[in-house]
Write a protein that holds these residues in place. Structure first.
Motif, PDB file in Angstrom:
ATOM      1  N   THR A   1       0.843  -1.185   0.000  1.00 24.68           N
ATOM      2  CA  THR A   1       0.000   0.000   0.000  1.00 24.68           C
ATOM      3  C   THR A   1       0.890   1.250   0.000  1.00 24.68           C
ATOM      4  OG1 THR A   1      -0.104   0.218   2.411  1.00 24.68           O
ATOM      5  CG2 THR A   1      -1.691  -1.273   1.367  1.00 24.68           C
ATOM      6  N   ARG A   2       0.271   2.397  -0.189  1.00 27.06           N
ATOM      7  CA  ARG A   2       1.034   3.644  -0.170  1.00 27.06           C
ATOM      8  C   ARG A   2       1.682   3.894   1.176  1.00 27.06           C
ATOM      9  NH1 ARG A   2      -2.890   7.950  -3.428  1.00 27.06           N
ATOM     10  NH2 ARG A   2      -2.853   6.858  -5.451  1.00 27.06           N
ATOM     11  N   ALA A   3       1.076   3.347   2.215  1.00 26.97           N
ATOM     12  CA  ALA A   3       1.633   3.510   3.564  1.00 26.97           C
ATOM     13  C   ALA A   3       2.750   2.512   3.856  1.00 26.97           C
ATOM     14  CB  ALA A   3       0.526   3.368   4.600  1.00 26.97           C
ATOM     15  N   GLY A   4       3.028   1.601   2.910  1.00 26.99           N
ATOM     16  CA  GLY A   4       4.097   0.626   3.096  1.00 26.99           C
ATOM     17  C   GLY A   4       3.659  -0.678   3.722  1.00 26.99           C
TER      18      GLY A   4
END
Length: 204
Positions: free
Chosen positions: A122-125
């Motif tokens: 995800t974009r949050a890692g």
């Protein structure tokens, strides 16, 4: 352009690479598609896996990295089915495989299907795994093999009974709580023991 070598690759030495494709003129000798074909042959011959595209002056109809990943996952799926089949046969189980959908029928008692779940970031890692169940198969057990980040090796397995699958899709996190992780295993030993017990009970 130099013809790529056809020496067989060594999968244990596979390295990652990026491919650079340039479209400078409509009349250039090598089209982007031809460049990609040559790069693919060269990569296969030199133990390389293309994981990123750099395309200059050309927008392809397909995401070739995505296509290559899917091709690799299909090979991995076929290899894992073959490995499961071999292990079951070594235990003395009787197994048939549907050539159209790889549905396994074990000891004439129950069926199993295999899903390979890609690891996505995800974009949050964070990492996520999306499971999509084929309702047309209706297996008694779904073997969901989660891949590690990078999607090269298997992380773990979920052995999901059909009765507990209440949706067509399931999103998994690294940890999913007891209600799901009770079905989580580091290997397929438990699945193999299921076939072994079923065979012994049938012989009793």
């Amino acid at each position: 352009m130099e013809k790529a070598s056809t020496a067989p690759p060594n999968p244990d030495l596979l390295s990652r690479a990026a491919q650079y494709v340039r479209m400078s003129t409509e009349h250039q000798q090598y089209s982007p598609e031809n460049q990609l074909d040559v790069i693919r042959q060269y990569a296969a011959a030199h133990n390389m896996e293309v994981v990123r595209d750099t395309l200059i002056g050309w927008t392809p109809d397909r995401d070739f990295v995505y296509v290559e990943i899917n091709r690799r996952l299909r090979r991995k799926h076929a290899d894992l089915i073959a490995s499961i089949l071999d292990q079951l046969l070594e235990l003395g189980a009787t197994v048939s495989v549907n050539e159209d959908d790889d549905l396994l029928t074990i000891n004439g008692e129950y069926t199993a299907s295999l899903i390979l779940a890609r690891c996505r970031e995800t974009r949050a890692g964070s990492h996520r795994w999306q499971l999509r169940f084929d309702e047309s198969l209706c297996p008694d057990v779904v073997i969901a093999a989660r891949l590690q980040p990078g999607n090269d090796e298997i992380l773990d397995y979920y052995l999901l009974p059909r009765l507990d699958i209440l949706t067509e899709r399931l999103s998994l996190r690294p940890e999913n709580g007891l209600i799901l992780d009770v079905y989580r295993f580091n290997n397929l030993n438990f699945f193999m023991e299921m076939a072994h017990r079923a065979r012994l009970e049938g012989a009793a």
